[in-house]
Design a protein around this motif. Structure first.
Motif, PDB file in Angstrom:
ATOM      1  N   GLN A   1       0.804  -1.223   0.000  1.00  0.00           N
ATOM      2  CA  GLN A   1       0.000   0.000   0.000  1.00  0.00           C
ATOM      3  C   GLN A   1       0.839   1.275   0.000  1.00  0.00           C
ATOM      4  O   GLN A   1       0.307   2.365   0.207  1.00  0.00           O
ATOM      5  CB  GLN A   1      -0.939   0.003   1.208  1.00  0.00           C
ATOM      6  N   ASP A   2       2.129   1.157  -0.239  1.00  0.00           N
ATOM      7  CA  ASP A   2       2.963   2.349  -0.315  1.00  0.00           C
ATOM      8  C   ASP A   2       2.500   3.230  -1.478  1.00  0.00           C
ATOM      9  O   ASP A   2       2.336   2.737  -2.611  1.00  0.00           O
ATOM     10  CB  ASP A   2       4.427   1.954  -0.523  1.00  0.00           C
ATOM     11  N   PRO A   3       2.245   4.533  -1.244  1.00  0.00           N
ATOM     12  CA  PRO A   3       1.733   5.398  -2.314  1.00  0.00           C
ATOM     13  C   PRO A   3       2.598   5.395  -3.564  1.00  0.00           C
ATOM     14  O   PRO A   3       2.071   5.345  -4.687  1.00  0.00           O
ATOM     15  CB  PRO A   3       1.689   6.781  -1.658  1.00  0.00           C
ATOM     16  N   GLY A   4       3.912   5.448  -3.396  1.00  0.00           N
ATOM     17  CA  GLY A   4       4.791   5.445  -4.559  1.00  0.00           C
ATOM     18  C   GLY A   4       4.690   4.145  -5.334  1.00  0.00           C
ATOM     19  O   GLY A   4       4.690   4.138  -6.574  1.00  0.00           O
ATOM     20  N   PHE A   5       4.612   3.035  -4.622  1.00  0.00           N
ATOM     21  CA  PHE A   5       4.479   1.738  -5.283  1.00  0.00           C
ATOM     22  C   PHE A   5       3.163   1.664  -6.058  1.00  0.00           C
ATOM     23  O   PHE A   5       3.139   1.216  -7.213  1.00  0.00           O
ATOM     24  CB  PHE A   5       4.545   0.619  -4.242  1.00  0.00           C
ATOM     25  N   LEU A   6       2.072   2.103  -5.424  1.00  0.00           N
ATOM     26  CA  LEU A   6       0.768   2.038  -6.091  1.00  0.00           C
ATOM     27  C   LEU A   6       0.731   2.936  -7.326  1.00  0.00           C
ATOM     28  O   LEU A   6       0.147   2.576  -8.348  1.00  0.00           O
ATOM     29  CB  LEU A   6      -0.342   2.428  -5.110  1.00  0.00           C
ATOM     30  N   ARG A   7       1.366   4.105  -7.233  1.00  0.00           N
ATOM     31  CA  ARG A   7       1.409   4.960  -8.424  1.00  0.00           C
ATOM     32  C   ARG A   7       2.219   4.291  -9.529  1.00  0.00           C
ATOM     33  O   ARG A   7       1.855   4.373 -10.710  1.00  0.00           O
ATOM     34  CB  ARG A   7       1.992   6.330  -8.107  1.00  0.00           C
ATOM     35  N   GLY A   8       3.283   3.592  -9.147  1.00  0.00           N
ATOM     36  CA  GLY A   8       4.049   2.858 -10.149  1.00  0.00           C
ATOM     37  C   GLY A   8       3.213   1.783 -10.822  1.00  0.00           C
ATOM     38  O   GLY A   8       3.311   1.568 -12.039  1.00  0.00           O
ATOM     39  N   GLN A   9       2.379   1.109 -10.040  1.00  0.00           N
ATOM     40  CA  GLN A   9       1.491   0.097 -10.617  1.00  0.00           C
ATOM     41  C   GLN A   9       0.488   0.742 -11.582  1.00  0.00           C
ATOM     42  O   GLN A   9       0.217   0.210 -12.657  1.00  0.00           O
ATOM     43  CB  GLN A   9       0.736  -0.638  -9.505  1.00  0.00           C
ATOM     44  N   ALA A  10      -0.047   1.893 -11.167  1.00  0.00           N
ATOM     45  CA  ALA A  10      -0.992   2.602 -12.032  1.00  0.00           C
ATOM     46  C   ALA A  10      -0.326   3.043 -13.329  1.00  0.00           C
ATOM     47  O   ALA A  10      -0.909   2.931 -14.411  1.00  0.00           O
ATOM     48  CB  ALA A  10      -1.573   3.807 -11.289  1.00  0.00           C
ATOM     49  N   ASP A  11       0.917   3.532 -13.222  1.00  0.00           N
ATOM     50  CA  ASP A  11       1.648   3.946 -14.422  1.00  0.00           C
ATOM     51  C   ASP A  11       1.841   2.763 -15.368  1.00  0.00           C
ATOM     52  O   ASP A  11       1.748   2.903 -16.598  1.00  0.00           O
ATOM     53  CB  ASP A  11       3.009   4.529 -14.035  1.00  0.00           C
ATOM     54  N   ALA A  12       2.111   1.573 -14.781  1.00  0.00           N
ATOM     55  CA  ALA A  12       2.332   0.384 -15.610  1.00  0.00           C
ATOM     56  C   ALA A  12       1.038  -0.106 -16.243  1.00  0.00           C
ATOM     57  O   ALA A  12       1.029  -0.568 -17.390  1.00  0.00           O
ATOM     58  CB  ALA A  12       2.954  -0.721 -14.757  1.00  0.00           C
ATOM     59  N   ILE A  13      -0.072   0.010 -15.509  1.00  0.00           N
ATOM     60  CA  ILE A  13      -1.373  -0.425 -16.043  1.00  0.00           C
ATOM     61  C   ILE A  13      -1.783   0.468 -17.201  1.00  0.00           C
ATOM     62  O   ILE A  13      -2.308   0.011 -18.219  1.00  0.00           O
ATOM     63  CB  ILE A  13      -2.440  -0.396 -14.927  1.00  0.00           C
TER      64      ILE A  13
ATOM     65  N   GLU B   1       0.188  12.456 -12.226  1.00  0.00           N
ATOM     66  CA  GLU B   1       0.421  13.519 -11.249  1.00  0.00           C
ATOM     67  C   GLU B   1      -0.768  13.721 -10.303  1.00  0.00           C
ATOM     68  O   GLU B   1      -0.642  14.381  -9.266  1.00  0.00           O
ATOM     69  CB  GLU B   1       0.775  14.844 -11.931  1.00  0.00           C
ATOM     70  N   ASP B   2      -1.947  13.191 -10.651  1.00  0.00           N
ATOM     71  CA  ASP B   2      -3.122  13.314  -9.781  1.00  0.00           C
ATOM     72  C   ASP B   2      -3.297  12.113  -8.863  1.00  0.00           C
ATOM     73  O   ASP B   2      -4.192  12.105  -8.010  1.00  0.00           O
ATOM     74  CB  ASP B   2      -4.393  13.469 -10.630  1.00  0.00           C
ATOM     75  N   PHE B   3      -2.454  11.093  -9.024  1.00  0.00           N
ATOM     76  CA  PHE B   3      -2.697   9.821  -8.353  1.00  0.00           C
ATOM     77  C   PHE B   3      -2.586   9.933  -6.835  1.00  0.00           C
ATOM     78  O   PHE B   3      -3.446   9.423  -6.100  1.00  0.00           O
ATOM     79  CB  PHE B   3      -1.724   8.755  -8.864  1.00  0.00           C
ATOM     80  N   ILE B   4      -1.544  10.568  -6.324  1.00  0.00           N
ATOM     81  CA  ILE B   4      -1.283  10.583  -4.881  1.00  0.00           C
ATOM     82  C   ILE B   4      -2.421  11.268  -4.121  1.00  0.00           C
ATOM     83  O   ILE B   4      -2.896  10.763  -3.094  1.00  0.00           O
ATOM     84  CB  ILE B   4       0.063  11.257  -4.570  1.00  0.00           C
TER      85      ILE B   4
END
Length: 671
Positions: free
Chosen positions: A150-162, A186-189
């Motif tokens: 659930q780390d925000p940076g990790f989740l944003r990375g997953q979203a970027d990959a999806i 840039e809106d993810f966090i």
């Protein structure tokens, strides 16, 4: 395959406690009464005189108004069941209906939980784990990240990959809470933080998952039902695509344009999902469907759904009765081959909320309430009556309106009229918004997807303006509804009661200052023996012939006969006609000039709630509509905006503060 249960054999329960409130509690009470089963209602301080309490055979107080101190107290509800001698608990939907620990506690106490096994609730309650389970069962899944990191940076990375857009969803919840569509990295966090706050408040769990957002998706759900003998059936589909902030607004069954092949495939997938967790009772398997015919598992709701009446209408079943029979150990009343679809049904949720103010919930007393008359074509499920209150503690639903007819066009016409027949005074409702929605091209022509409301926003906003004939109609209504005018109608022979403005030389008009939305006009009204003369602003005078009696005003305007029921309520004037409700504000220019502009320099809380965040710094110059702060109320976050161009002088409340209805939140200088 088991033989269907004899429908004249009642479930073995003698008394059932209903661990819920509102329209679902009233619905369960009605079914139990028909089956000869006694009912026990539970109620909080806020629901002491609620309709479900009045309808039940017994009622037990369970605590303060806040749900966490009453309806969410499993120990208190179980104690009420023991004290009353209830053999079973019906959880309704919401509150404890999908709480596995509560289901376990019922079993330990020897009380039947009218719902699925706790194991099934656990399996489907965590969306991430449920996705893995469904993959093993061969149910198609939407691409995404369903893990525990659930780390925000990790989740944003997953979203970027999806790949954007993506959907952030609370893992433990539903009902649109803790869910955000994100268009850019840039809106993810910020979106993630908002989702987690909302998920924590609603479900006590901030865990989220991230999925690919399917463009132009339809939200189609399959009603499933299982029994303790190993049988599972599906009762076809509901289209719930019309949503706002991921909350359902309109539902219908069957889904328009559904082919038999796709229906069978989705039905099989839903049954496979239910069998994978050993499901018993009523459940809903929800899918996202793409325009190319593909569909993907989204979640399973392990309870009865708010929109279940449309399924009951098209299948001729009573799903609450099915719940009671299955919980009593009886086999399913019908086999799959005995189920069929007849006609078309539509459901609309009538809420106390203000569509013109960002759908903020509206609280207050229902000083006048008239809903459509029930019939073979119209059903009204409600938990309130005239005189009841809509409080800030619970969902602000007033009623569910459900209509049925032989096809979609006929059902659509019935729903339009059902909404026009709703009369509510005391709170603001979404009836007008719903009716405008039904008239949009997209809904009328069944071009359905979850972005329908956003796509039709211009048409929905345009519908808030009144037609030209409404202004003289409202002005006459204002004059005719005064206490003196009513006395005049009772005693027309008394010269002291005459309200015709007679003066030596010429009659004097009544001057009426009216506002609807952003429009405001001054109208002059002269009373005449056969009607009224009306002049709006500096326009030409209109002759309006007509009558008023018992609040019903009938006028001839521009060659058309118009009839409206007039209900004054303080400074508000409500007009109810065949085209729905219009609400005008009556202004007193003398009183307003005396009041001055003291209140213009502040932003007030529209309801009780908790400040989540302040969004701009003191001294910031903002444009009208700029978000200023976030208020959490009724388990949802509401963004309050600047009322005009101006400067934020300072905040009177900070994040974490509880504020009351009407509290000053922001000192604001317009201009």
């Amino acid at each position: 395959m088991n033989e269907p249960a004899a429908m004249n054999t009642a479930p073995t329960f003698r008394k059932i406690l209903i661990a819920n409130r509102g329209e679902i509690a009233c619905r369960v009470i009605a079914t139990c009464r028909r089956l000869g089963i006694a009912t026990v209602a539970v109620y909080s301080d806020a629901d002491r005189n609620a309709r479900h309490v009045r309808l039940a055979d017994e009622a037990i107080h369970i605590g303060p108004a806040a749900a966490r101190d009453s309806y969410l107290r499993a120990d208190v509800i179980l104690d009420a069941a023991r004290r009353s001698g209830a053999q079973a608990i019906h959880p309704g939907y919401g509150f404890l209906s999908e709480n596995a620990e509560f289901a376990d506690a019922c079993a330990a106490a020897g009380i039947t939980f009218i719902g699925p096994p706790a194991s099934a609730i656990r399996a489907m309650g965590d969306k991430s784990a449920a996705k893995a389970l469904m993959a093993d069962a061969g149910v198609p899944l939407t691409p995404g990240y369903h893990g525990h990191q659930q780390d925000p940076g990790f989740l944003r990375g997953q979203a970027d990959a999806i790949g954007y857009p993506v959907l952030i969803k609370a893992s433990a919840g539903g009902g649109g809470k803790g869910m955000r569509k994100v268009e850019r990295s840039e809106d993810f966090i910020d979106a993630l933080a908002s989702c987690q706050r909302e998920a924590s408040a609603a479900f006590g769990n901030p865990h989220v998952l991230v999925e690919k957002y399917i463009e132009r998706p339809r939200h189609i759900e399959i009603q499933v039902f299982g029994d303790s003998h190993g049988d599972v059936v599906y009762l076809f589909e509901r289209d719930c695509s019309v949503q706002r902030r991921h909350q359902k607004v309109l539902e219908e069954a069957p889904a328009p344009g559904m082919t038999e092949a796709r229906r069978a495939a989705m039905g099989k997938a839903a049954v496979d999902a239910a069998r994978a967790v050993g499901y018993v009772g009523a459940g809903t398997v929800e899918f996202i469907a793409g325009p190319d015919g593909g569909f993907w598992f989204m979640e399973m709701n392990t309870r009865l759904q708010v929109e279940h009446p449309v399924t009951e209408f098209i299948t001729g079943t009573d799903l609450v009765e099915w719940q009671l029979r299955v919980a009593a150990g009886q086999p399913l009343p019908l086999r799959q081959e005995q189920l069929g679809i007849g006609g078309h049904a539509i459901e609309a949720r009538l809420y106390a909320e203000d569509a013109d103010r960002g759908f903020l919930p509206s609280t207050g007393t229902l000083r006048h309430l008239r809903l459509p008359a029930p019939s073979a074509h119209v059903r009204v499920d409600t938990g309130v009556e005239q005189g009841d209150s809509i409080t800030p503690f619970y969902d602000p639903m007033i009623a569910k309106l459900i209509v049925w007819d032989v096809d979609r066009d006929a059902a659509l016409a019935r729903m339009r009229q059902a909404l026009a027949d709703c009369q509510v005074v005391g709170v603001t409702t979404n009836a007008g918004f719903l009716r405008r929605l039904l008239f949009t091209d997209s809904f009328a022509q069944a071009r359905l997807d979850t972005a329908l409301i956003e796509r039709e926003q211009a048409a929905l906003e345009a519908g808030t303006h009144v037609d030209e004939a409404a202004w003289p109609l409202a002005a006459v209504a204002a004059v005719a509804s005064t206490p003196a005018a009513a006395a005049d109608a009772r005693d027309r022979q008394s010269p002291w009661q005459q309200q015709d403005g007679w003066r030596i030389g010429a009659a004097a008009p009544r001057v009426v200052h009216l506002q609807h939305g952003e429009q405001r006009h001054v109208l002059k009204v002269w009373t005449q023996p056969d009607g009224w003369q009306v002049q709006r602003d500096d326009q030409a005078m209109q002759q309006l012939n007509g009558t008023v009696a018992d609040g019903l005003l009938t006028l001839q305007i521009d060659g058309q006969r118009r009839s409206v029921q007039v209900l004054p309520d303080g400074e508000q004037l409500h007009l109810f006609g065949r085209d729905g409700q219009r609400r005008f504000t009556l202004h007193d220019p003398v009183g307003e000039s005396e009041q001055g502009v003291g209140d213009a320099g502040s932003l007030l809380a529209p309801m009780p709630g908790r400040i989540v965040a302040t969004l701009v710094a003191d001294g910031t110059v903002v444009k009208r509509g700029t978000p200023l702060l976030v208020l959490e109320a009724m388990k949802m976050e509401h963004t309050l905006q600047a009322p005009a161009d101006g400067t934020v002088k300072g905040y009177r409340a900070k994040a974490g503060d509880q504020v009351g209805d009407g509290a000053v939140l922001v000192d604001f200088e317009a201009g």
